[in-house]
Design an enzyme around this catalytic site. Sequence first.
Site, mmCIF file in Angstrom:
data_model
loop_
_atom_site.group_PDB
_atom_site.id
_atom_site.type_symbol
_atom_site.label_atom_id
_atom_site.label_comp_id
_atom_site.label_asym_id
_atom_site.label_seq_id
_atom_site.Cartn_x
_atom_site.Cartn_y
_atom_site.Cartn_z
ATOM 1 N N HIS A 119 4.886 -8.085 21.573
ATOM 2 C CA HIS A 119 3.724 -8.355 20.606
ATOM 3 C C HIS A 119 3.054 -9.336 19.895
ATOM 4 O O HIS A 119 3.721 -10.469 21.223
ATOM 5 C CB HIS A 119 5.064 -7.425 19.158
ATOM 6 N N GLU A 134 8.140 -8.661 7.987
ATOM 7 C CA GLU A 134 7.396 -8.468 8.649
ATOM 8 C C GLU A 134 6.978 -6.527 9.298
ATOM 9 O O GLU A 134 7.320 -5.952 8.006
ATOM 10 C CB GLU A 134 7.888 -9.306 10.101
ATOM 11 N N GLN A 189 2.493 -7.725 14.907
ATOM 12 C CA GLN A 189 3.540 -8.207 14.489
ATOM 13 C C GLN A 189 3.248 -8.863 13.020
ATOM 14 O O GLN A 189 2.593 -10.001 13.130
ATOM 15 C CB GLN A 189 4.828 -8.797 14.882
ATOM 16 N N HIS A 233 1.486 -16.226 17.201
ATOM 17 C CA HIS A 233 1.904 -16.528 18.057
ATOM 18 C C HIS A 233 2.064 -15.195 19.246
ATOM 19 O O HIS A 233 1.779 -14.126 18.612
ATOM 20 C CB HIS A 233 3.343 -16.660 18.250
ATOM 21 N N GLU A 259 6.659 -16.685 22.137
ATOM 22 C CA GLU A 259 7.933 -16.309 22.533
ATOM 23 C C GLU A 259 8.429 -15.693 23.708
ATOM 24 O O GLU A 259 7.384 -14.293 24.190
ATOM 25 C CB GLU A 259 7.640 -15.099 20.874
#
Length: 146
Positions: A7, A43, A60, A84, A134
């Site tokens: 994502h 989220e 996301q 991110h 991530e």
Amino acid sequence: MLTRIDHIGIACFDLDKTVEFYRATYGFEVFHSEVNEEQGVREAMLKINETSDGGASYLQLLEPTRPDSTVAKWLDKNGEGVHHIAFGTADVDADAADIKEKGVRVLYEEPRRGSMGSRITFLHPKDCHGVLTELVTSAPVESPEH
Ligand code: MC0
């Protein structure tokens, strides 16, 4: 092995308005939503496509739930935008260990709970050319009951 973009995390001030923008502009619908109190976010996951490793890629959208959360701090400094990028892997523990060996700071000793029951960790943006990165291992897909 990292096998997909899992994502892209986008920080926003107002989740409902941002969800509506993505629906009205691109036709993307909410696949899943949740509050993650540990991470301090509300989220919405918008599924974009399935991937050849059996997973999927999402946008996301992230709204902070408290002013001291990492996303709230980032919004204060930068305003809305890409926060991110997350890579998917079948084994977040092994990939995090490999990447740590290469001198990149892995932010969690042990992976924590991420969206949809996934296990996640983060790499420090200062070690990744300015990109908070991530790593995600999705929760196993439940097999249907017979
Ligand atoms: C901070 N920095 C970033 C950044 N956040 N750079 C690029 N992208 C970001 N998102 C930079 C700052 O500009 C600053 O650079 C330096 O890193 C230190 O930042 P700070 O503002 O002083 O903040 P720290 O050090 O307290 O925290 C930064 C750190 C933190 C990356 C360690 O944000 C963190 O632990 N993030 C991981 C958790 C997270 O972000 N959770 C929210 C998503 P300068 O040059 O000014 O010194 S939760 C999520 O995504 C879950 C639910 C899921 O996917 O399932």
